[in-house]
Structure formats: structure tokens, C-alpha cells
Enzyme design. Structure first.
Site, PDB file in Angstrom:
ATOM      1  N   ASP A  11       0.879  -1.173   0.000  1.00 40.27           N
ATOM      2  CA  ASP A  11       0.000   0.000   0.000  1.00 40.27           C
ATOM      3  C   ASP A  11       0.914   1.220   0.000  1.00 40.27           C
ATOM      4  O   ASP A  11       1.648   1.438   0.964  1.00 40.27           O
ATOM      5  CB  ASP A  11      -0.891   0.012   1.245  1.00 40.27           C
ATOM      6  N   ASP A 130     -13.569  -3.381  -1.415  1.00 41.08           N
ATOM      7  CA  ASP A 130     -13.418  -3.097   0.016  1.00 41.08           C
ATOM      8  C   ASP A 130     -14.804  -3.204   0.642  1.00 41.08           C
ATOM      9  O   ASP A 130     -15.727  -2.468   0.259  1.00 41.08           O
ATOM     10  CB  ASP A 130     -12.845  -1.698   0.235  1.00 41.08           C
TER      11      ASP A 130
END
Length: 250
Positions: A11, A130
Site C-alpha cells: 500500500d 473493500d
């Protein structure tokens, strides 16, 4: 039975690898180029690179950094963040990506999945989702988890598959960064109704959690970040543990 895959995830924010809990309180986790090199050497099966603020900041993925990472790896490399059109994907392909991951842009423009699959092949298209449980139901969240939609996760995943997604990368926001284990029950529910590979993300804290997610939900791959970045789990040790439990790995 296909071998299960272990996938570290970078990330990336402002050129650095970061990691938080439930998508907030981000802290530095190192140089993405250095980490990519380590994972490639350790025996990771693939690598995912997510430019986590590209959509929120309304910009494209940082191409030069992608190229630098791609030079370090000899494993399949998936890139996501800020991909809104075919041209974005084309640039990343030529920068070293083997696959691209789309998330918010796909929800806002579902036809983008069809366009990418038609242009590059379904094996190239990973749809990242998500999800967070709200009132007993799982809903899709956008912009790095900042924005809840009214779209139920199961419905969206089915649509993504029908439109040409080659894989689903499902991150449980409730489990993300907690190190309490994957959301095995929900992953199994999704996987039982899916005919394309499912990558589990969110919650890995120890080697047993990987054993659990493969045994209990039969996902195709498990993705993690902080346990790898901070050296809490080494990939060769993890694969040895999985083999001891009769789980086939590469």
C-alpha cells in the site's frame, strides 16, 4: 487443485509503503522498491502494488515508482490506484504490470470492467472490493474505504464476474490490520458462488490464519501486508507451515 498463492501487498502513499488498521492511522512500512525485491527473493507468488490515495487525490498512479518496483520482481505484478480508463491501464502495462486492479472506478463505471477485459483479456483484470459490515450486511466502500455505498458486496462481486473480471480481491475493512484472522465465513460465502479466483485480504496476524482461510473458505490466494513488511512472518516459513497442513503451495 491449483496451488494456493501467497501475495504481499504494497500500500503506497507519497512514495512509501504504509499500513494502518481498518484503513486509518497509517504508519511507514518501508521503501516499496526494497520490499518488492525482498518478496521476489523470498518466494512470494505475486505482488500487489496499490497507490492507496490516487483515487481520493484524483490523480494517476505514480508510473516511475511502478517501473522501479517492476524492475525488482520476476513474479506476476498487479497494480491499482487511479485507473479510470483504458489509457491508464495501457500505461501501467507498459510500465511492468502483469495485471491491473480497479476498485472505485469500476463501481462508478461498471462498463470499465467490460472494456478492460475486451481490450486486454480477463486474466488482466482484478476487481478489488473493500467491504464493511453495516447492520448485518456487507456493503461496498469506495475511495480507500472512505465512502460507503448502498451496493451489497455479494451483488457487486457477481456483477463484476459477469462483466469480465478475472479475479476478485476482497478486503474486509473490519478485519484489516487487526491481525485477528481473515473473515473466513464471509469469504466462503462469496467463494462458493464464484467461478473465478478469489483473493482474501484483511486480518492476517500469524501463520495459522493463512491455514484457516485456505481450509475454511478454500480461497485461491491470501494477501497480507504488515506481517510481511515488519518481518513477523517470512514467506518460506509460511509456505512450509501450509505444506505441513496438506495445503498445496507453489
Amino acid at each position: 487443485m491449483l496451488a494456493k498463492r501467497i501475495i504481499p501487498c504494497l500500500d503506497v502513499k507519497d512514495g512509501r509503503t504504509v499500513k494502518g488498521v481498518n484503513f486509518v492511522d497509517l504508519r511507514d512500512a518501508g521503501d516499496p522498491v526494497e520490499l518488492a525485491w525482498q518478496y521476489s527473493r523470498q518466494g512470494a507468488d505475486e505482488l500487489v502494488f496499490l497507490d492507496i490515495t490516487a483515487t481520493h487525490e484524483r490523480r494517476k498512479t505514480t508510473v516511475e515508482l511502478v517501473k522501479a518496483v517492476a524492475r525488482q520482481v520476476n513474479i506476476p505484478f498487479t497494480i491499482g490506484g487511479g485507473i479510470n480508463e483504458l489509457a491508464d491501464a495501457d500505461i501501467l502495462l507498459h510500465s511492468g504490470a502483469d495485471k491491473i486492479s480497479i476498485n472505485s472506478a469500476a463501481v462508478r463505471n461498471p462498463a470499465l470492467i467490460n472494456e478492460l477485459a475486451d481490450a486486454f483479456g480477463i486474466q488482466f483484470v482484478v476487481v478489488a472490493v473493500d467491504t464493511r459490515n453495516v447492520g448485518g450486511k456487507n456493503f461496498v466502500h469506495l475511495n480507500g474505504g472512505r465512502l460507503k455505498t448502498d451496493i451489497e458486496t455479494e451483488d457487486w462481486i457477481k456483477e463484476a464476474e459477469n462483466r469480465g473480471a478475472g479475479e476478485i480481491l476482497l478486503t474486509s475493512m473490519d478485519h484489516d490490520g487487526t491481525k485477528n484472522g481473515f473473515d473466513c465465513a464471509f469469504l466462503k460465502k462469496i467463494n462458493d458462488n464464484l467461478s473465478i479466483p478469489l483473493i482474501a485480504s484483511g486480518g492476517a496476524g500469524n501463520r495459522q490464519h493463512f491455514v484457516d482461510v485456505f481450509q475454511q473458505s478454500n480461497v485461491d490466494a491470501a494477501l497480507a501486508a504488515s506481517v510481511f513488511h515488519y518481518g513477523e512472518i517470512l514467506i518460506p516459513d509460511l509456505k512450509a507451515e501450509l505444506r505441513r497442513h496438506g495445503i498445496e503451495v507453489r
